[in-house]
Design a protein around this motif. Sequence first.
Motif, mmCIF file in Angstrom:
data_model
loop_
_atom_site.group_PDB
_atom_site.id
_atom_site.type_symbol
_atom_site.label_atom_id
_atom_site.label_comp_id
_atom_site.label_asym_id
_atom_site.label_seq_id
_atom_site.Cartn_x
_atom_site.Cartn_y
_atom_site.Cartn_z
ATOM 1 N N ASP A 158 117.283 49.078 49.498
ATOM 2 C CA ASP A 158 116.586 48.380 50.616
ATOM 3 C C ASP A 158 117.518 47.064 51.081
ATOM 4 N N GLU A 193 117.826 44.069 54.384
ATOM 5 C CA GLU A 193 117.150 43.615 55.705
ATOM 6 C C GLU A 193 116.880 44.479 56.970
ATOM 7 N N TYR A 194 118.013 45.231 57.202
ATOM 8 C CA TYR A 194 117.941 46.073 58.236
ATOM 9 C C TYR A 194 117.596 47.509 58.163
ATOM 10 N N GLY A 195 116.942 47.967 56.722
ATOM 11 C CA GLY A 195 116.597 49.155 56.498
ATOM 12 C C GLY A 195 117.033 49.636 55.128
ATOM 13 N N ASN A 230 114.570 57.149 56.696
ATOM 14 C CA ASN A 230 113.813 56.139 56.348
ATOM 15 C C ASN A 230 112.380 56.360 56.344
ATOM 16 N N ASP A 232 106.344 47.855 56.243
ATOM 17 C CA ASP A 232 107.625 47.007 56.176
ATOM 18 C C ASP A 232 108.845 47.828 56.385
ATOM 19 N N TYR A 233 108.863 48.982 55.707
ATOM 20 C CA TYR A 233 110.083 49.788 56.256
ATOM 21 C C TYR A 233 109.949 50.286 57.588
ATOM 22 N N THR A 272 108.699 48.727 60.300
ATOM 23 C CA THR A 272 109.082 47.746 61.350
ATOM 24 C C THR A 272 110.756 47.332 61.058
ATOM 25 N N LYS A 273 111.514 47.783 60.073
ATOM 26 C CA LYS A 273 112.600 47.259 59.899
ATOM 27 C C LYS A 273 113.796 48.002 60.748
#
Length: 298
Positions: free
Chosen positions: A102, A104-106, A142, A160-161, A163-164
């Motif tokens: 994981d 910040e971007y995925g 993802n 959360d995943y 929205t990334k």
Amino acid sequence: IAGLFVVYGKEFVKLCRQIGKDAEALEAENHVNNMIEAVKKHGWDGDWYLRAYDYYGKKIGSNENEEGKIFIESQGWCSMAEIGKEEGLVEKSLNSVKEHLDCEYGIVLNSPAFTKYYIEYGEISTYPAGYKENGGIFCHNNPWIMIGETMIGRGDAAYDYYTKIAPSFLEDISELHKVEPYVYCQMIAGKEAFKPGEAKNSWLSGTASWNFYAITQYILGVKPDYNGLSINPCIPAKWDGFKMTRKFRGATYNIEISNPKHISKGIEKIVVNGSVINSGIIPILEKNKTHKIEVIMG
């Protein structure tokens, strides 16, 4: 591929039983169970699922490797397949995804990225670290992790995943992202890249369909079944609930989910057109009519 075999092998067994092919269902179920045991015995690395074995029988995607210790694909498919869920394997695998893949971007495809050429791996080790198959964020896989998280009831992690990588959440970083703000891309540069978060190859991806599948059928949890519509959301605990309109087999289902206890997963009551049902599957309702579905989580 072993995880995929189990996911759709289970579905094949279910379909065979639905149409009365019980002998074929039993035979298929034996193959599925054998594959589950094979993965547990030969495909588990201690904290995550192995990616593969190479031509020489050496492990790929193992803590024993110098680079490329963990890959996203096997964590996604084996989690979706719930292989070893009762022994805690799925939870361990997804915890390892959070720790190692994981960012910040995925979720990156593999980690650590390869920094030299491996002749037995070929092309994957030729890309710069953090790009394409070498530690890039391949958006279409993802959602496999999102679905895996719903299998163990972790709605906050699944969302959360989501929205990334969802375009509508990335407007604030559009100058970095550099692709159209309304479409998924094939790849986002991963955490080991020169410029993490920069996206490439918009439109060239099955990400939109995979995300639609993950968000509607596993996070919002409204899923078609052979004998009706299954309701089993796995959402962020802070949500009060949500509303959805679903057209299914000629009828319109107006579904309202309430989450008074602020949990991620679990159904206390389902009311269909004013009557409580004792099942998580809403039966096939009358065509050309609108039906009211009330779901209380608890």
